[in-house]
Each structure stands twice: as C-alpha cells, then as structure tokens.
Design an enzyme around this catalytic site. Structure first.
Site, PDB file in Angstrom:
ATOM      1  N   ARG A   1      -5.819  -0.651   0.893  1.00 31.05           N
ATOM      2  CA  ARG A   1      -6.089  -1.947   2.207  1.00 31.05           C
ATOM      3  C   ARG A   1      -7.808  -0.360   1.994  1.00 31.05           C
ATOM      4  O   ARG A   1      -8.533  -0.771   3.171  1.00 31.05           O
ATOM      5  CB  ARG A   1      -5.190  -0.668   3.641  1.00 31.05           C
ATOM      6  CG  ARG A   1      -4.592  -2.355   3.674  1.00 31.05           C
ATOM      7  CD  ARG A   1      -3.269  -1.653   4.379  1.00 31.05           C
ATOM      8  NE  ARG A   1      -2.439  -0.676   4.496  1.00 31.05           N
ATOM      9  CZ  ARG A   1      -2.209   0.591   5.745  1.00 31.05           C
ATOM     10  NH1 ARG A   1      -2.358   0.255   6.976  1.00 31.05           N
ATOM     11  NH2 ARG A   1      -1.856   1.555   5.763  1.00 31.05           N
TER      12      ARG A   1
ATOM     13  N   CYS B   1       5.222  -0.648   4.698  1.00 33.39           N
ATOM     14  CA  CYS B   1       5.771  -0.304   2.964  1.00 33.39           C
ATOM     15  C   CYS B   1       6.241   0.690   2.940  1.00 33.39           C
ATOM     16  O   CYS B   1       7.727   0.080   2.263  1.00 33.39           O
ATOM     17  CB  CYS B   1       4.507  -0.497   2.033  1.00 33.39           C
ATOM     18  SG  CYS B   1       3.233  -1.394   2.707  1.00 33.39           S
TER      19      CYS B   1
ATOM     20  N   ASP C   1       0.700  -0.918  -0.109  1.00 32.73           N
ATOM     21  CA  ASP C   1       0.266  -0.035   0.286  1.00 32.73           C
ATOM     22  C   ASP C   1       0.569   1.332  -0.142  1.00 32.73           C
ATOM     23  O   ASP C   1       1.713   1.341   0.850  1.00 32.73           O
ATOM     24  CB  ASP C   1      -1.184  -0.038   1.476  1.00 32.73           C
ATOM     25  CG  ASP C   1      -1.755   1.125   1.333  1.00 32.73           C
ATOM     26  OD1 ASP C   1      -1.147   1.951   0.137  1.00 32.73           O
ATOM     27  OD2 ASP C   1      -3.192   1.106   2.214  1.00 32.73           O
TER      28      ASP C   1
END
Length: 276
Positions: free
Chosen positions: A184, A160, A154
């Site tokens: 998400r 991330c 994401d």
C-alpha cells in the site's frame, strides 16, 4: 457543465490512484465491514442488441457530452431508451442521445437482482483470471480445493498477517488462497521491496510465511517479478485496503475473515449460484 460530467463516470478509477490510506485507517475500516452483500442466482442478460444507426448516434452523443472518457462497452438495458456505458469498473446509464447521465447502480426490484453489481463482479472475475498461476503465490489444500480465493496482501499489514496465521485452517476447509501483492505504500518503498524479495526466493511460500510471521525475510530483489503488475491491477480494481479478498465470482470481501466466516460466505455464494 459538460466537462464536469466525465469525472462522475471515472471517479472510482481516479480514487484508485490516490495514495494508500494509513494502515490504522485502512485496517480498521476493513475490519468493520463484515457483512457482504448477498450473492445472486441470476446472471445479467442483455436485452435486444443496439442497432447500428442507434449505436452511432449514441456514440456521437457520448463523445460530445463526455469528452475524454474512454468508454469500453455500450449495452442496452431492460429500461427502454436507457443504455449502460462502462469505463473499466465504472458504470453509468445514458439516454439514447447520450445527453443525460444517470449515476448509480441499476437494480431489478422485482427479482432482487443488483444488475450493475452482477456486471461488475463479472468484470472483476475476468481481470483476476487474466493473472496466470505462475504470477501468484498459492497455498492450496492437499485434496482438490472446494474454493479458490484471490487475496491482495501487504506484508506489513497486521490483518494480512492475522489471515496468514490461519492458513492451515483455510486449507483444511478446502479453501485455496491465491496471493497477489498490494504494497500500500506504493512502488520503491520498503513494503514493495519486501514483496520483491519474497518473489525472488527459491521457495516463495516459505519466504512469504517467514516475512509475515517469522520476523521478516531478507533476500535478493532484482529478479523478474510481477509485483508492479499486481499493484497496477489492484489500482484498476479500486482496492483501498488489505487484505482484499475476492471470491470465485469476483465479489469483493473487504477485510480479514476468520476461516469460519469465510466458509460461511463461500457456502452462501455456492447455494445462491446453484441452478433453480
């Protein structure tokens, strides 16, 4: 009571369609899960095939007692009179007449092999292999990769971004990182549009790096892209948070791993999978 059994088999699948958890909750939970289950050496093998009459009776019992549940596979197990049923990535065990359902995973205590989990990994592997190279964004080492991992990412996830900061180190360790998108927040949201913009860029790798680490990337988002397909696959796999790292054998490692941690995990899996 009969109708209440169906959700037990498909509970994980239903959960995958729930709204994504808040970023702080998802990332904190993912970061806390640092110790994966050990890899296993043995493959899960079916016992004797199910006879046609027995299979027909079993299917009839399942249809009667689990109405509305689409069963993908029925398999025999090492337990006499107990059969494995599979619905997507969800597994259960039923009696030969389809009346009694056993929830939970099947494990071989003598050999230490988690039988259901081995099966589950194989299904995940097949699902991930169905995504072609042209439907992902891959950062590969200059030399042939020792390992290829698949990471659902994401753009707006802090962990991330942390993973992406170390991309050169992963590559230096011989790890190729194949990215799929898991915004998400869901479809038609800012994170979803960012993923589409990255995919539509002429240089997808540079755009993704800029989007994660360079203060954002802005571009068109109206090209043909696989972001929705990635999101749907993430739901089918039951992914809850990001980054979600899948090893080559389909094992899921939830949460960010440093290059050193990931190399150790991959080496352990390689040793465990070696013959003998």
């Amino acid at each position: 009571m009969r109708n209440k059994l169906a959700p037990l088999i498909i509970a994980l699948g239903l959960g995958a369609c729930s709204p994504p958890m808040p970023e702080s909750q998802g990332e904190d939970a993912a970061a806390s899960e640092k110790t994966p289950r050990p890899a296993v050496k043995l493959e899960l093998a079916d016992s004797e095939p199910v006879g046609a009459d027995q299979l027909a009776a079993l299917k009839a019992g399942i249809a009667e007692n689990l109405p509305g549940v689409a069963i993908d596979h029925i398999r025999s197990t090492p337990l006499p009179g107990i059969f494995e049923i599979q619905a997507g990535l969800n597994f259960g065990y039923v009696s030969a007449d389809g009346r009694y359902l056993i929830e939970g995973d099947l494990n071989d205590l003598k050999s230490g092999v988690p039988l259901t989990d081995v099966r589950r990994r194989g299904v995940r592997h097949e699902m991930l292999e169905s995504v072609s190279a042209g439907q992902s964004i891959t950062y590969a080492p200059k030399e042939p990769a020792k390992y290829t991992i698949t990471v659902f990412t994401d753009i707006d996830c802090g962990y991330c971004r942390k993973l992406h900061e170390h991309m050169a180190e992963y590559n230096d360790e011989g790890i190729a990182v194949r990215y799929l998108f898991f915004p998400r927040s869901g479809p038609n949201t800012e994170s979803f549009y960012k993923a589409e913009q990255v995919w539509c860029a002429a240089d997808k790798q540079a755009a993704l790096t800029k989007a994660k680490l360079g203060g954002g990337y802005s571009g068109k988002k109206n090209c043909s892209n696989p972001v929705m397909q990635h999101l749907q696959l993430a739901a089918e796999l039951g992914i809850r948070g990001t980054p979600a790292i899948f090893l080559p054998d389909g094992e899921l490692i939830p949460g960010y791993q440093t290059p050193d941690q990931l190399v150790k995990i991959l080496e352990q899996h390689q040793v465990a999978a070696a013959p003998g």
